[in-house]
Write a protein that holds these residues in place. Structure first.
Motif, short mmCIF file in Angstrom:
data_model
loop_
_atom_site.label_atom_id
_atom_site.label_comp_id
_atom_site.label_asym_id
_atom_site.label_seq_id
_atom_site.Cartn_x
_atom_site.Cartn_y
_atom_site.Cartn_z
N LYS A 141 0.82 -1.22 0.00
CA LYS A 141 0.00 0.00 0.00
C LYS A 141 0.85 1.26 0.00
N ALA A 142 0.35 2.31 -0.68
CA ALA A 142 0.93 3.65 -0.61
C ALA A 142 -0.08 4.58 -1.25
N MET A 143 -0.11 5.83 -0.79
CA MET A 143 -0.97 6.83 -1.46
C MET A 143 -0.10 7.66 -2.37
N LEU A 144 -0.34 7.54 -3.66
CA LEU A 144 0.46 8.26 -4.63
C LEU A 144 -0.34 9.42 -5.22
N ARG A 145 0.34 10.23 -6.02
CA ARG A 145 -0.36 11.29 -6.74
C ARG A 145 -1.17 10.68 -7.89
N GLU A 146 -0.69 9.57 -8.39
CA GLU A 146 -1.43 8.90 -9.44
C GLU A 146 -2.45 7.97 -8.82
N GLY A 147 -3.53 7.74 -9.52
CA GLY A 147 -4.53 6.80 -9.01
C GLY A 147 -5.92 7.39 -8.94
N ALA A 148 -6.05 8.73 -9.08
CA ALA A 148 -7.38 9.34 -9.06
C ALA A 148 -8.17 8.84 -10.27
N GLN A 149 -9.43 8.47 -10.04
CA GLN A 149 -10.26 7.89 -11.11
C GLN A 149 -11.42 8.83 -11.43
N VAL A 150 -11.79 8.86 -12.70
CA VAL A 150 -12.97 9.63 -13.10
C VAL A 150 -14.16 9.17 -12.25
N GLY A 151 -14.86 10.14 -11.66
CA GLY A 151 -15.99 9.81 -10.79
C GLY A 151 -15.65 9.93 -9.31
N ASP A 152 -14.33 9.96 -8.97
CA ASP A 152 -13.94 10.16 -7.57
C ASP A 152 -14.33 11.57 -7.10
N ILE A 153 -14.41 11.71 -5.78
CA ILE A 153 -14.67 13.01 -5.17
C ILE A 153 -13.36 13.56 -4.60
N VAL A 154 -13.18 14.87 -4.72
CA VAL A 154 -11.96 15.53 -4.24
C VAL A 154 -12.23 16.20 -2.89
N TYR A 155 -11.33 15.96 -1.95
CA TYR A 155 -11.48 16.52 -0.60
C TYR A 155 -10.22 17.25 -0.19
N VAL A 156 -10.38 18.10 0.82
CA VAL A 156 -9.23 18.73 1.44
C VAL A 156 -9.44 18.73 2.95
N SER A 157 -8.34 18.62 3.70
CA SER A 157 -8.45 18.68 5.16
C SER A 157 -8.36 20.14 5.63
N GLY A 158 -8.87 20.41 6.81
CA GLY A 158 -8.70 21.71 7.46
C GLY A 158 -9.26 22.88 6.68
N THR A 159 -8.55 24.00 6.75
CA THR A 159 -8.94 25.20 6.01
C THR A 159 -7.77 25.65 5.14
N LEU A 160 -8.09 26.39 4.08
CA LEU A 160 -7.08 26.78 3.09
C LEU A 160 -6.75 28.27 3.17
N GLY A 161 -5.51 28.61 2.87
CA GLY A 161 -5.13 30.01 2.70
C GLY A 161 -4.69 30.72 3.96
N ASP A 162 -4.77 30.03 5.11
CA ASP A 162 -4.43 30.71 6.36
C ASP A 162 -2.98 31.18 6.40
N ALA A 163 -2.06 30.33 5.94
CA ALA A 163 -0.65 30.70 5.99
C ALA A 163 -0.38 31.87 5.04
N ALA A 164 -1.05 31.87 3.89
CA ALA A 164 -0.86 32.99 2.95
C ALA A 164 -1.41 34.29 3.55
N GLY A 165 -2.54 34.18 4.25
CA GLY A 165 -3.11 35.35 4.93
C GLY A 165 -2.17 35.87 6.01
N ALA A 166 -1.52 34.94 6.72
CA ALA A 166 -0.57 35.33 7.76
C ALA A 166 0.64 36.03 7.15
N LEU A 167 1.12 35.48 6.03
CA LEU A 167 2.28 36.08 5.36
C LEU A 167 1.95 37.50 4.88
N ALA A 168 0.74 37.67 4.35
CA ALA A 168 0.32 39.01 3.89
C ALA A 168 0.26 39.97 5.07
#
Ligand code: ADP
Ligand code: MG
Length: 306
Positions: A141-168
């Motif tokens: 087993k391993a999670m690679l960048r390859e392997g996403a299949q048509v029909g899969d759902i895309v997710y993200v953990s947590g919240t996005l952009g916080d570090a960029a907001g901090a840098l600004a």
């Protein structure tokens, strides 16, 4: 490096090296780590140069914690179980306060990720921190960048952009309220590698990546490695209240899609697979190539909308 300086490093670093997979730690020519008979080694290295990868006036404790988190995030993205790391330090001078405080940040990361410090190297020069992480993966087993299949759902953990907001904010581009500022700075200085999420996803996710260059760029890596198109919806992107307090929705969206340094995981799951807590559905995998945000094509080198 003169021996007194080496002694300093040794004094602060040699107690962080014990772990279940560590047969021999700091002090000899090599460390010796043990894998179970049905496991493989996953390894990755990241270098941070002061003034290039982190600002010059950061508290050394944060520098230490952040350097390990950034490297450990690659283990999380593969679903690997941390077993040990080495740290190569280039220091302009043997400043005991710096070494002491830096080592506390390293120690906090060692315990946060169960990632013992089993060796390293110490040299003199402009401040540079290199962290090499090692983890164990099951043979099959391993999670690679390859392997996403048509029909899969895309997710993200947590919240996005916080570090960029901090840098600004650090660059004087805006002034959040004190509570929001504190939250955002913590997100920038103390990113958390998503090790537990990675191990939960291993065997379920069809692909995964940690977001170090920004969502569009990193989702683009999944798309190209998997030979698919990733469609994202801007309205679905998870944003912290602190980031949204900026008030300008275009700016906030720009941070969320192109800001790196959040070290959240972006991953794909087949339809119907249950979603780990704290993760948000942000899009889907379709036939084609590249990343689309709200039907606008991203040409990899730059999102044209801004
Ligand atoms: P060598 O000359 O064999 O490379 P060193 O004198 O560089 O040995 O290091 C001696 C021991 O101290 C080694 O076990 C090495 O892994 C460890 N060490 C040196 N620098 C660091 C560091 N920055 N962090 C952790 N361990 C270190
Ligand atoms: Mg050496």
């Amino acid at each position: 490096m003169p021996s007194s300086e080496f002694d300093l490093i040794y004094r602060y670093f040699s107690s962080l090296g014990a772990g279940p997979a560590v047969d021999l730690s700091v002090g000899d020519d090599c460390a010796i780590l043990r894998l179970e008979s049905n496991e493989r080694l996953a390894t990755s290295v990241d270098t941070m140069v002061e003034g290039v990868h982190f600002p010059e006036n950061i508290f050394p404790e944060d520098t230490g914690f952040r350097a390990v988190s950034v490297a450990a995030s690659d283990l999380a993205a593969m679903g690997a179980r941390p077993i040990g790391m080495t740290v190569a330090l280039t220091l302009p001078e043997a400043d005991e306060f710096w070494i002491n405080t830096f080592s506390q940040g390293i120690a906090q990361a060692v315990s946060a990720y169960d990632l013992p410090l089993v060796g390293g190297d110490t040299t003199r020069g402009p401040l540079t921190i290199t962290v090499q992480v090692m983890g164990a993966l099951p043979m099959d087993k391993a999670m690679l960048r390859e392997g996403a299949q048509v029909g899969d759902i895309v997710y993200v953990s947590g919240t996005l952009g916080d570090a960029a907001g901090a840098l600004a904010f650090l660059n004087g581009e805006w002034q959040p309220e004190p509570d929001a500022a504190e939250y955002l700075l913590d997100r920038f200085h103390r990113p958390r590698a998503q090790i537990e999420l990675g191990s939960e996803l291993l065997g379920n996710a069809t692909s995964a990546i940690d977001i170090s260059d920004g969502l569009l760029a990193d989702a683009g890596h999944i798309a190209s490695a998997s030979g698919v198109c990733i469609e994202l919806e801007s309205a679905a992107l998870p944003l912290s209240a602190a980031l949204e307090s900026n008030g300008n929705s275009d700016t906030v969206l720009k941070w969320a899609i192109s800001g790196g340094d959040d070290y959240e995981l972006c991953f794909t799951l087949p339809k119907g697979v249950s979603v780990p807590e704290g993760c948000t559905r942000i899009g889907q995998v379709v036939a084609g190539e590249g990343v689309k945000l709200d039907q606008n094509v991203d040409f990899e080198t730059g999102y044209q909308h801004f």
